[in-house]
Design an enzyme around this catalytic site. Structure first.
Site, PDB file in Angstrom:
ATOM      1  N   GLY A 174       0.837  -1.208   0.000  1.00  0.00           N
ATOM      2  CA  GLY A 174       0.000   0.000   0.000  1.00  0.00           C
ATOM      3  C   GLY A 174       0.864   1.248   0.000  1.00  0.00           C
ATOM      4  NE  ARG A 198      -1.693  -4.930  -0.559  1.00  0.00           N
ATOM      5  CZ  ARG A 198      -1.113  -4.311   0.457  1.00  0.00           C
ATOM      6  NH1 ARG A 198      -0.009  -4.791   0.975  1.00  0.00           N
ATOM      7  NH2 ARG A 198      -1.640  -3.210   0.962  1.00  0.00           N
ATOM      8  CG  ASP A 252       3.553  -9.497   4.629  1.00  0.00           C
ATOM      9  OD1 ASP A 252       4.039 -10.248   5.502  1.00  0.00           O
ATOM     10  OD2 ASP A 252       2.332  -9.285   4.535  1.00  0.00           O
ATOM     11  CE  LYS A 265       4.538   0.225   2.471  1.00  0.00           C
ATOM     12  NZ  LYS A 265       3.663  -0.560   1.617  1.00  0.00           N
ATOM     13  CB  THR A 266       3.358   0.090   6.610  1.00  0.00           C
ATOM     14  OG1 THR A 266       1.951  -0.108   6.755  1.00  0.00           O
ATOM     15  CG2 THR A 266       4.016  -0.184   7.951  1.00  0.00           C
ATOM     16  CG  ASP A 305      -1.168  -0.874   8.279  1.00  0.00           C
ATOM     17  OD1 ASP A 305      -1.773   0.055   7.726  1.00  0.00           O
ATOM     18  OD2 ASP A 305      -1.350  -2.069   7.993  1.00  0.00           O
TER      19      ASP A 305
END
Ligand code: FBP
Length: 559
Positions: free
Chosen positions: A84, A148, A179, A205-206, A208
């Site tokens: 994402g 992904r 991941d 990165k994320t 979340d």
């Protein structure tokens, strides 16, 4: 012709700030420091060691200034944006290009298109300063696109090796979440075992915020995304306070951890904030969660408040014990029988098939869920075997159950309020926002540090910047941390595999304790904080703000 807005032109001219040690990369040296032992148990550590014989046990590196200027040979770096989007991805690439071309102008940077599948399909563009110019300090991953795709089979690894070697790539950089960085570690190991000259580095990165550990203070993009959601939720809160007629149930992205929801709660002060990890650790059933929410709603109704703000982490459903069991069993059934399951076309066939393979307890839970939720739980997993929680409308499930409970209470004369709801899902709105100064500086520094690590000749490392709470970037420090030191073993698609350990909210940590301290007060009163829009221009006190999670973790006060 694509035109730029006035803001884009203004923002492009922003010069990111970065640590002293990365100021002149030909004077940067990677100094070996001891690796802290990861906190996984001995048995898991042994398994990781066995799976990563070539890259396990490397030292952590700290970037320091060495005045003796080195001549650097031309080098080729290839970049992949994975998973994402998160604000600041383009600046990582700008940092890489600026840094690499500054040490040797004959160097090359390739960008693979559409995530890791770009390597397998050999689809890439060569980047130069003209191309990246219009992407400086912008949000989004549109320069290259993202994906992904997971590179896991030996055939895929071999294909990657061939594509990268044919292009003369020295270093492959994977910009991604847990991941994707797991993928980076696996590829680094594979290439080293095959004596390939291709090295692999990862960038955290994320949005979340769960790619976080003893070494990584926060993943990039988290703060910009949370600030954007906080602005929107502040507006919704003000609407609720103005019209006094709706409960707003707001589900927030964060596939697993509730870090993003917790941070947004600290920025907005809603009436109810569900934290998945708390629910799991207290072993609360869905019915208990509903009872607690209903209590707040009834108490507020008694005060004349038939409105409110409720924050729900996207991953909640996987943390409620009975739902967790169900999802684990479904993942196993769907993972092990994927080919057959994919041939079933109707929902009835699919749900009957799944139900037949579930244990009695899981089947009971599944059968009692609303059909829409059943349908959403049976949808395809992502390439890493995860349920796509962004497609599960948990907020609607909660509302249904709350309505039923309120009906009972009304019949008994214990509830006299009105319960009218609006639902929201905030995720995609924030993933491509223009990075805050913090994220613009952080990502640019991560990119420069990738070049420093590339020049140091290492593989299987993550680019890491520390001391992020300091507004003076001279005090930021750059490190290289071995990816294998961040791994643990987890069950995915029914199999035990090595993955970078996700950082879930712990009940002892300071940001969660801060929420606990205010929970009661925020539930019963209307203390919403109307978070201001992200500021890009003006005084440092407004533009250089830092994530409350980071501030609290560093024993600093939040507003
Ligand atoms: P990453 O882990 O790749 O950073 O992505 C996080 C995320 O934004 C989650 O919050 C969300 O569940 C998921 O991506 C949605 O994925 P998709 O873009 O495939 O719908």
């Amino acid at each position: 012709m694509i035109t730029s807005t006035a803001f884009e032109k203004f923002r492009r001219s922003y010069q990111p700030r970065y640590p002293k040690s990365l100021r002149s990369l030909s004077n940067t040296e990677a100094q070996e420091i001891a690796v802290m032992e990861s906190s996984i148990d001995a048995e898991q550590k042994e398994m990781i060691k066995k799976l990563f014989p070539a890259t396990y046990g490397q030292p952590a590196l700290k970037m320091v200034v060495n005045e003796g200027k080195k001549e650097e040979k031309a080098m080729t770096i290839a970049v992949v944006l994975s998973g994402g989007p998160a604000p600041g991805g383009h600046n990582v690439i700008c940092g890489i290009c600026d840094g690499l071309f500054s040490v040797n102008a004959s160097s090359k940077v390739y960008g693979f298109l559409g995530g890791a599948s770009g390597i397998l399909d050999d689809k890439c563009i060569e980047l130069n300063l003209d191309i990246i110019e219009r992407y400086r300090n912008t949000g989004g991953f549109d320069l290259l696109g993202s994906g992904r795709t997971k590179i896991e089979t030996p055939e895929q690894c071999e294909r990657c090796q061939k594509v990268l070697e044919d292009k003369g790539v020295d270093v492959l950089v994977i910009i991604g979440g847990d991941d994707s960085n797991t993928n980076a570690a696996l590829l680094a190991e594979y290439f080293k075992e095959k004596n390939s000259k291709v090295r692999v580095l990862g960038v955290p990165k994320t949005i979340d915020g769960d790619l976080k550990n003893d070494y990584v203070e926060i993943s990039f993009g988290f703060y910009t995304a949370t600030r954007l959601y906080a602005e929107l939720i502040g507006n919704i809160g003000r609407d609720a306070l103005s019209t006094r007629k709706y409960y707003h149930f707001i589900r927030l992205m964060g596939r697993s951890a509730s870090r993003l929801t917790l941070e947004v709660a600290l920025l907005t002060r809603p009436n109810i904030t569900l934290i998945s990890e708390e629910i799991q650790s207290m072993k609360k059933t869905l019915a208990e969660v509903i009872d607690e929410m209903v209590k707040v709603i009834v108490d507020r109704a008694d005060k004349g408040f038939d409105f409110g703000l409720v924050l729900i982490p996207e991953g909640l459903i996987e943390f409620i014990p009975e739902m967790k069991l169900l999802i684990q069993e479904l993942n196993k059934v769907l993972g092990e029988n994927k080919e057959f399951f994919d041939t079933l076309s109707s929902f009835t066939e699919r749900s009957e098939y799944a139900n037949r393979h579930l244990s009695k307890d899981a089947s009971y839970v599944f059968s009692n869920l609303p059909v829409d939720i059943q349908r959403q739980l049976l949808m395809d997993r992502d390439p890493h075997g995860n349920v796509q929680v962004s497609k599960i409308e948990t907020e609607k499930l909660l509302i249904d159950l709350i309505e039923a409970k309120l009906k009972e209470l009304r019949a008994k004369g214990r509830y006299k309020g009105k319960f009218s709801c609006q639902t929201h899902f905030l995720g995609y709105e924030g993933r491509c926002a223009a990075p805050t100064n913090f994220d613009a500086d952080y990502t640019y520094s991560l990119g420069l540090n990738v070049v420093a690590l590339s020049l140091a000749g290492v593989t299987g490392y993550m680019s890491v910047i520390k001391n992020l709470v300091k507004t003076n970037r001279d005090e930021w420090e750059a490190y290289g941390i071995p990816l294998s030191a961040m791994m643990n073993m987890e069950v995915r698609n029914g199999k035990q595999v090595p993955v970078i350990k996700k950082s879930l909210v712990s009940l002892e940590e300071k940001p969660f304790q801060e929420l606990l301290r205010h929970r009661q007060n925020w539930a019963q009163n209307n203390l919403y904080r109307f978070a201001e829009p992200i500021q890009y221009l003006g005084d440092g006190s407004v533009c250089d703000s830092v994530s409350p999670t980071l501030l609290l973790e560093n024993d600093l006060m939040i507003e």
